[in-house]
Write a protein that holds these residues in place. Sequence first.
Motif, short mmCIF file in Angstrom:
data_model
loop_
_atom_site.label_atom_id
_atom_site.label_comp_id
_atom_site.label_asym_id
_atom_site.label_seq_id
_atom_site.Cartn_x
_atom_site.Cartn_y
_atom_site.Cartn_z
N ALA A 123 0.83 -1.21 0.00
CA ALA A 123 0.00 0.00 0.00
C ALA A 123 0.86 1.26 0.00
O ALA A 123 1.90 1.31 0.66
CB ALA A 123 -0.92 0.00 1.22
N VAL A 124 0.40 2.28 -0.73
CA VAL A 124 1.11 3.57 -0.74
C VAL A 124 0.45 4.54 0.23
O VAL A 124 1.04 5.56 0.56
CB VAL A 124 1.15 4.20 -2.15
N ALA A 125 -0.77 4.25 0.65
CA ALA A 125 -1.46 5.18 1.56
C ALA A 125 -2.38 4.40 2.49
O ALA A 125 -2.72 3.24 2.24
CB ALA A 125 -2.27 6.19 0.75
N TYR A 126 -2.76 5.11 3.57
CA TYR A 126 -3.56 4.49 4.63
C TYR A 126 -4.56 5.56 5.07
O TYR A 126 -4.18 6.70 5.35
CB TYR A 126 -2.59 4.08 5.75
N VAL A 127 -5.86 5.21 5.10
CA VAL A 127 -6.90 6.17 5.45
C VAL A 127 -7.52 5.76 6.78
O VAL A 127 -7.97 4.61 6.93
CB VAL A 127 -8.00 6.22 4.35
N VAL A 128 -7.55 6.68 7.74
CA VAL A 128 -8.01 6.35 9.10
C VAL A 128 -8.93 7.44 9.67
O VAL A 128 -8.91 8.59 9.20
CB VAL A 128 -6.81 6.21 10.08
N PRO A 129 -9.70 7.10 10.70
CA PRO A 129 -10.39 8.15 11.46
C PRO A 129 -9.38 8.74 12.45
O PRO A 129 -8.33 8.13 12.70
CB PRO A 129 -11.47 7.39 12.20
N ASP A 130 -9.68 9.89 13.06
CA ASP A 130 -8.75 10.40 14.08
C ASP A 130 -8.80 9.51 15.32
O ASP A 130 -7.86 8.78 15.63
CB ASP A 130 -9.00 11.90 14.39
N VAL A 131 -9.95 9.58 16.03
CA VAL A 131 -10.12 8.72 17.20
C VAL A 131 -11.43 7.99 17.02
O VAL A 131 -12.45 8.60 16.69
CB VAL A 131 -10.17 9.57 18.50
#
Length: 543
Positions: A123-131
């Motif tokens: 993977a080149v990127a990772y998408v997450v919520p803050d908390v």
Amino acid sequence: MLDGCVPWPEATAAAYREAGYWRGETLGQLLRDWAAAYDGRTALVGGDRRVTYTELDAWADRLAAGFAARGIRPGDRVVVQLPNTPEFVAVCFGLFRLGALPVFALPAHRHHEISHLCSHSGAVAYVVPDVHQGFDHRELATQVRASVPTVREVFVLGDPGPHSSLEELSATEAPVPAPDAPADASPADPAFFLLSGGTTALPKLIPRTHEDYAYQIRAASEVCELDGDTVYLAVLPIEFNFTWGCPGVLGTLSTGGTVVLARTPNPDECFALIEREKVTMTSCVPTIAHMWLDAAEWTERDLSSLSVLQIGSAKLHPEVAARVTPTLGCRLQQVFGMAEGLLTFTRYDDPLDRVLTTQGRPISPADEIRVVDSEDRPVAPGETGELLTRGPYTLRGYYRAEEHNARAFSEDGFYRSGDLVRFTEDGDMVVQGRVKDVVIRGGDKVSATEVERHVTAAHDGIQQAAVVAMPDELMGERVCVFVVPAGEPPRLPELKRLLRARGLAEYKLPDRLEVIDAFPLTGLGKVDKKALAVELAQRLAAA
Ligand code: AMP
């Protein structure tokens, strides 16, 4: 096709196209078509936000442009770990449009799982919520970035901290197709990766192509008679195949319905949403159904809009099944499914006893099924055996897993499910058990091998570990680990703490720890898990 994926044989693919199962569609283009057909209708409801089809379409374009501007290219993999939010849907369609591939992580995953998903997929990127639910995903993302060199970008929904903001990304205006590739993918290419609930120490990636998934959602939507009046409540994590496309979120969008996103499966929250949004359909696992049935006895919420409750992902007991219609006032549909492909559903006009006691029939006439014994020979009709399957929406191989694929598929491309099933005279499938070494805890699949490796490595006082399923009224099964000590083994709370520190997701942690002098062995010298399960039953009875 993307390197590391296994295509269908050319003749088979041609036959699926000829029969009209595969129609040369891409998911990014499908959203374009849906927006043209359903424009101002509400596509998504998340909290107080309502997103129309037109808005979702434009949002996906802006995200595609934003990702492209940040150097994400067609064919790139992006691990997406978001809770049930409109952003999840928009991000996926943004990536589809770009020809980049989301890898679906579960919100519960931690460093161990995420770093594997990122490194295995490159993977080149990772998408997450803050908390999310008290856990700071930004810190996790910092660690993942430090340990997986391919991950160049982290996009955060909410306060980005040291990373990039997902909201700012979608502020990019004009769609910018990547200069060196078409703006959309090819229908035969994988669109995204689901995770296997499999038996291996690390989860395998399941490539789902645009046209195979487009067919799955069409076939599932037809069986479930979805239309523009459908209001689907997404209760389980949206990254589950069950929620995303059985027919779920995508099926609902394909027919112009509305998807309502629940943050948790909690009956208080879900019943309020059912009442407010006049939800007509939802899907959950037996554990949640159980909770809902108890809560529904007391609720003052109006649940009368609900017309179908799909239950699947784990064995549903007939007694629980029998309570659904009297208590919730809606139909029950049993679903057997796997992220690998094959879906079987009971049908709305099936007689009640079949709905209560079977998992129904495949959704496609092109699903091929074999039920075989341990020597791969077909069993007699009505007998129990392992379910093997292939078809227009069942994978032909896991991603970058040549060695494993040689075992997981027959030479002629049938997927070995590891499930033990039988077929009734009416042609309905009944799940009888499994040969694969997993614990199905609620709807979560826990690989015994994975947990055993971590338990053995976690503490010097443990020489060997063996995981068995512990029957549980609410969860169906829980995780019990037997350990052979080497000195003083830890107690359960300490073991759980150590496993958490190793970055293992919470749902995989053992619920019970049993110490044993030596493991019983099979004739072939393997740990005899059946004997261990009997041992556990005796110890539980004695306790
Ligand atoms: P997943 O790919 O995570 O959805 O897991 C697929 C597996 O879940 C199947 O291979 C079965 O072992 C199990 N499963 C799914 N649906 C059912 C069901 N209705 N009854 C029993 N087991 C199920």
